[in-house]
Design a protein around this motif. Sequence first.
Motif, PDB file in Angstrom:
ATOM      1  N   ALA A   1     110.680  -5.579  19.727  1.00  0.00           N
ATOM      2  CA  ALA A   1     110.924  -4.381  20.536  1.00  0.00           C
ATOM      3  C   ALA A   1     112.394  -4.281  20.929  1.00  0.00           C
ATOM      4  CB  ALA A   1     110.038  -4.405  21.782  1.00  0.00           C
ATOM      5  N   VAL A   2     113.017  -5.422  21.262  1.00  0.00           N
ATOM      6  CA  VAL A   2     114.418  -5.421  21.683  1.00  0.00           C
ATOM      7  C   VAL A   2     115.316  -4.940  20.547  1.00  0.00           C
ATOM      8  CG1 VAL A   2     116.370  -6.929  22.249  1.00  0.00           C
ATOM      9  CG2 VAL A   2     114.216  -7.141  23.497  1.00  0.00           C
ATOM     10  N   PHE A   3     115.024  -5.371  19.335  1.00  0.00           N
ATOM     11  CA  PHE A   3     115.930  -5.057  18.225  1.00  0.00           C
ATOM     12  C   PHE A   3     115.672  -3.683  17.608  1.00  0.00           C
ATOM     13  CE2 PHE A   3     116.532  -9.699  18.319  1.00  0.00           C
ATOM     14  CZ  PHE A   3     117.922  -9.716  18.407  1.00  0.00           C
ATOM     15  N   VAL A   4     114.707  -2.960  18.156  1.00  0.00           N
ATOM     16  CA  VAL A   4     114.575  -1.558  17.769  1.00  0.00           C
ATOM     17  C   VAL A   4     115.812  -0.802  18.225  1.00  0.00           C
ATOM     18  CG1 VAL A   4     113.288   0.577  18.205  1.00  0.00           C
ATOM     19  CG2 VAL A   4     112.056  -1.559  17.745  1.00  0.00           C
ATOM     20  N   SER A   5     116.255  -1.098  19.441  1.00  0.00           N
ATOM     21  CA  SER A   5     117.507  -0.542  19.954  1.00  0.00           C
ATOM     22  C   SER A   5     118.298  -1.701  20.541  1.00  0.00           C
ATOM     23  CB  SER A   5     117.209   0.519  21.030  1.00  0.00           C
ATOM     24  OG  SER A   5     118.426   1.020  21.574  1.00  0.00           O
ATOM     25  N   PRO A   6     118.958  -2.492  19.683  1.00  0.00           N
ATOM     26  CA  PRO A   6     119.538  -3.781  20.101  1.00  0.00           C
ATOM     27  C   PRO A   6     120.631  -3.625  21.152  1.00  0.00           C
ATOM     28  CG  PRO A   6     120.281  -3.197  17.906  1.00  0.00           C
ATOM     29  CD  PRO A   6     119.225  -2.217  18.266  1.00  0.00           C
ATOM     30  N   PRO A   7     120.692  -4.580  22.092  1.00  0.00           N
ATOM     31  CA  PRO A   7     121.768  -4.575  23.089  1.00  0.00           C
ATOM     32  C   PRO A   7     123.067  -5.044  22.448  1.00  0.00           C
ATOM     33  CG  PRO A   7     120.404  -6.517  23.354  1.00  0.00           C
ATOM     34  CD  PRO A   7     119.761  -5.691  22.284  1.00  0.00           C
ATOM     35  N   VAL A   8     124.120  -5.021  23.235  1.00  0.00           N
ATOM     36  CA  VAL A   8     125.420  -5.498  22.754  1.00  0.00           C
ATOM     37  C   VAL A   8     125.304  -6.991  22.432  1.00  0.00           C
ATOM     38  CG1 VAL A   8     127.845  -5.860  23.380  1.00  0.00           C
ATOM     39  CG2 VAL A   8     126.641  -3.781  24.105  1.00  0.00           C
ATOM     40  N   ARG A   9     125.828  -7.399  21.254  1.00  0.00           N
ATOM     41  CA  ARG A   9     125.839  -8.823  20.878  1.00  0.00           C
ATOM     42  C   ARG A   9     127.221  -9.388  21.188  1.00  0.00           C
ATOM     43  NH1 ARG A   9     121.355  -9.721  17.280  1.00  0.00           N
ATOM     44  NH2 ARG A   9     121.800 -11.952  17.587  1.00  0.00           N
ATOM     45  N   VAL A  10     127.251 -10.530  21.851  1.00  0.00           N
ATOM     46  CA  VAL A  10     128.514 -11.197  22.172  1.00  0.00           C
ATOM     47  C   VAL A  10     128.589 -12.516  21.412  1.00  0.00           C
ATOM     48  CG1 VAL A  10     128.708 -10.137  24.447  1.00  0.00           C
ATOM     49  CG2 VAL A  10     127.523 -12.310  24.219  1.00  0.00           C
ATOM     50  N   GLU A  11     129.806 -13.004  21.232  1.00  0.00           N
ATOM     51  CA  GLU A  11     129.989 -14.233  20.461  1.00  0.00           C
ATOM     52  C   GLU A  11     129.384 -15.434  21.196  1.00  0.00           C
ATOM     53  OE1 GLU A  11     134.044 -14.868  19.545  1.00  0.00           O
ATOM     54  OE2 GLU A  11     134.245 -13.047  18.335  1.00  0.00           O
ATOM     55  N   GLY A  12     129.056 -16.448  20.402  1.00  0.00           N
ATOM     56  CA  GLY A  12     128.560 -17.696  20.970  1.00  0.00           C
ATOM     57  C   GLY A  12     127.061 -17.870  20.799  1.00  0.00           C
ATOM     58  N   THR A  13     126.576 -18.982  21.344  1.00  0.00           N
ATOM     59  CA  THR A  13     125.156 -19.343  21.247  1.00  0.00           C
ATOM     60  C   THR A  13     124.566 -19.438  22.646  1.00  0.00           C
ATOM     61  OG1 THR A  13     125.536 -20.605  19.214  1.00  0.00           O
ATOM     62  CG2 THR A  13     123.520 -21.102  20.444  1.00  0.00           C
ATOM     63  N   ALA A  14     123.397 -18.836  22.825  1.00  0.00           N
ATOM     64  CA  ALA A  14     122.660 -18.945  24.089  1.00  0.00           C
ATOM     65  C   ALA A  14     121.421 -19.806  23.855  1.00  0.00           C
ATOM     66  CB  ALA A  14     122.256 -17.571  24.598  1.00  0.00           C
ATOM     67  N   VAL A  15     121.262 -20.807  24.691  1.00  0.00           N
ATOM     68  CA  VAL A  15     120.077 -21.673  24.624  1.00  0.00           C
ATOM     69  C   VAL A  15     119.230 -21.388  25.863  1.00  0.00           C
ATOM     70  CG1 VAL A  15     119.221 -24.042  24.612  1.00  0.00           C
ATOM     71  CG2 VAL A  15     121.290 -23.470  23.329  1.00  0.00           C
ATOM     72  N   PHE A  16     118.025 -20.867  25.641  1.00  0.00           N
ATOM     73  CA  PHE A  16     117.110 -20.558  26.743  1.00  0.00           C
ATOM     74  C   PHE A  16     116.023 -21.635  26.794  1.00  0.00           C
ATOM     75  CE2 PHE A  16     118.946 -16.504  25.505  1.00  0.00           C
ATOM     76  CZ  PHE A  16     119.290 -15.940  26.730  1.00  0.00           C
ATOM     77  N   LEU A  17     115.951 -22.351  27.917  1.00  0.00           N
ATOM     78  CA  LEU A  17     114.909 -23.369  28.097  1.00  0.00           C
ATOM     79  C   LEU A  17     113.625 -22.703  28.555  1.00  0.00           C
ATOM     80  CD1 LEU A  17     115.458 -26.461  27.661  1.00  0.00           C
ATOM     81  CD2 LEU A  17     117.525 -25.118  28.045  1.00  0.00           C
ATOM     82  N   THR A  18     112.536 -23.001  27.878  1.00  0.00           N
ATOM     83  CA  THR A  18     111.250 -22.407  28.209  1.00  0.00           C
ATOM     84  C   THR A  18     110.163 -23.465  28.153  1.00  0.00           C
ATOM     85  OG1 THR A  18     109.606 -20.766  27.525  1.00  0.00           O
ATOM     86  CG2 THR A  18     110.987 -21.689  25.790  1.00  0.00           C
ATOM     87  N   ALA A  19     109.191 -23.387  29.076  1.00  0.00           N
ATOM     88  CA  ALA A  19     108.138 -24.402  29.157  1.00  0.00           C
ATOM     89  C   ALA A  19     107.162 -24.306  28.000  1.00  0.00           C
ATOM     90  CB  ALA A  19     107.393 -24.273  30.480  1.00  0.00           C
ATOM     91  N   GLU A  20     106.887 -23.089  27.520  1.00  0.00           N
ATOM     92  CA  GLU A  20     105.912 -22.895  26.457  1.00  0.00           C
ATOM     93  C   GLU A  20     106.564 -22.191  25.270  1.00  0.00           C
ATOM     94  OE1 GLU A  20     102.773 -23.912  26.232  1.00  0.00           O
ATOM     95  OE2 GLU A  20     102.883 -24.882  28.191  1.00  0.00           O
ATOM     96  N   PRO A  21     106.450 -22.757  24.075  1.00  0.00           N
ATOM     97  CA  PRO A  21     107.002 -22.071  22.898  1.00  0.00           C
ATOM     98  C   PRO A  21     106.236 -20.770  22.632  1.00  0.00           C
ATOM     99  CG  PRO A  21     105.710 -23.997  22.236  1.00  0.00           C
ATOM    100  CD  PRO A  21     105.813 -24.041  23.725  1.00  0.00           C
ATOM    101  N   GLY A  22     106.976 -19.795  22.149  1.00  0.00           N
ATOM    102  CA  GLY A  22     106.338 -18.523  21.811  1.00  0.00           C
ATOM    103  C   GLY A  22     106.255 -17.540  22.947  1.00  0.00           C
ATOM    104  N   THR A  23     106.785 -17.896  24.125  1.00  0.00           N
ATOM    105  CA  THR A  23     106.776 -16.980  25.265  1.00  0.00           C
ATOM    106  C   THR A  23     108.208 -16.637  25.661  1.00  0.00           C
ATOM    107  OG1 THR A  23     106.712 -18.808  26.866  1.00  0.00           O
ATOM    108  CG2 THR A  23     104.601 -17.919  26.125  1.00  0.00           C
TER     109      THR A  23
END
Length: 611
Positions: free
Chosen positions: A453-475
């Motif tokens: 859904a996000v990439f239907v109208s993608p937000p601005v992409r900035v350089e670099g890598t973002a690591v998001f820690l999440t308790a459950e994979p797939g969420t």
Amino acid sequence: MLGAIGVVYGDIGTSVLYSVKEVFGSGHVPFTPDNVHGILSIFFWTLTVIVSLKYVTLVLRADNHGEGGLVAMLALASQTVKHQPRLRKWLLLVGIFGTCLFYGDGVITPAITVLGAVEGLEVISPTFKKYVVPLTLVILLLLFMVQKRGSASIGRFFGPIMVAWFAAISALGVLNIADNPGILRAISPHYALAFILEQPGITFIILGAVVLCVTGAEALYADMGHFGRRPIRVTWFTIVMPALTLNYFGQGALLLKHPEAVKNPFFMMAPDWALVPMVLLATMAAVIASQALISGAFSVTKQVIQLGYLPRLRVLHTSALETGQIYLPFINWSLFAMIVLAVGMFKSSSALASAYGIAVTTDMLITTVLTFFVIRNAWRLPLALSLGATAFFFAVDFAFWASNLLKLFDGGWFPLVIASAIFILMKTWKDGRRLMRDVLTSDALALPDFLAAVFVSPPVRVEGTAVFLTAEPGTVPNALLHNLKHNKVLHAQNLFVTVRNHEVPWVEEERRIEMLALGHDCWQVVIHYGFMNDPDVPRALSLLRGRGCEVEPMTTSYFLSRDTVIPTVGKGMAPWREKLFAQMHHNASGAADFLHLPNNAVVELGSKIEI
């Protein structure tokens, strides 16, 4: 072998300071040759059955990928019944309570061993009695103050000192046995059987004091991962058991000749010129015995945190080479506070002996129960053989445990109160984390659908890598939602990372990481650790190099959700437990430190969770 002597055998090696004194000093056993021979025979065969046969011969075989200890045994036993959820749940509860008892033991052992050693001053002169408790507290304070330097630097001389200790107690034993060589006849089991059959009531009562001779037996198994099975076995049979046997029999020979020596038979074995050196050597040995338990408390706490039964605590590594050498300030000073309370309340090793035993024997019972499931389900031995082997040891352990219940109101309640309080904390944390996970899962969005859904109208992409820690994979992590809502950008590369802890000691690097491409330079990553591994997310992510995802440290940011727990009235835990969990969650060490994230690359975004 030298390392095993210095670390593994400190506790059981110092039991000669108080074991015989407590049995004969109780007043239940008259000083007759038959009684002395019977008691010494019970001592010898207790060491043989519980340590030589149960721990050294059987339990040391139950290694969990080379690691030992109650947590390793618990993980091994629970894995064998993973298809029986109800049984597995009860095994985990019993095993975790056994782990909690270790902390009770960790309070009593330093107090009783150091007190027992310093009490040797009273033998030199009764005027020193008033200095015993203050000097004990000073020695313990110094011991806990140096913990931050690390067990490697503290323990550098432990091996040679303990070799000197075992040589000294052997020499004292031989010196007194020479006056009455006939005392060695007590090695025969018929003396023990005769005493038990003639005086069953007294036997039951004194078993609570006899068990003091095997305190520290759990350390043989707990430290197997550090030294290996063979050095521990060889050292026990060639050095430790012979030294203990000689000393116990020497104390028996002394009591037959001088019954008045019952007030402190160990130190009264020594010639006058050797008293001061023996007090000093005994104090050093007692400190070493205490050190082994303190270091064990650090290791066990880290393992329990990895298994999800305690909140994250600040862990300091004291060695650049050994990941197992750690220091936990909170555990260190909490232990010290409880030990000061124990010394202040009981004031003597004899009084502390009443508090000692219940925690040890309960742990022995739990180890025997868990061993049954290992040898039956993991080793697949016949049911009759599995039951026969463990039922015998269970009966022996149960006799010692039942005898120690007699001391419940004389001080045995103390380690049980400590263990029960820690068990409530562990169970509350485990249940609270489950409630949090349920809330997050029920409210969570599916990550693939959200990204589509996000990439239907993608937000601005900035350089670099973002690591998001999440308790459950797939969420979808809350941190991602907040980042898009407030910053309205998405990084060029996005990793959704879940850290999984497993009920095994180690997960090798080749099995450390799983990766799933989600498209649009986004990946789902699962990092696997055992309870002995040291979590290090940046190091784990470096393993992705060459797999289509390059994580450059200088251009990587880590996004965490800093959750605030809000207790509510509902189907969760009791209100007081929810409030306790909320406080534990608030005071937990930050995930960034625990996962070794670089402090200058961490972004925390807050959210509230109602449980």
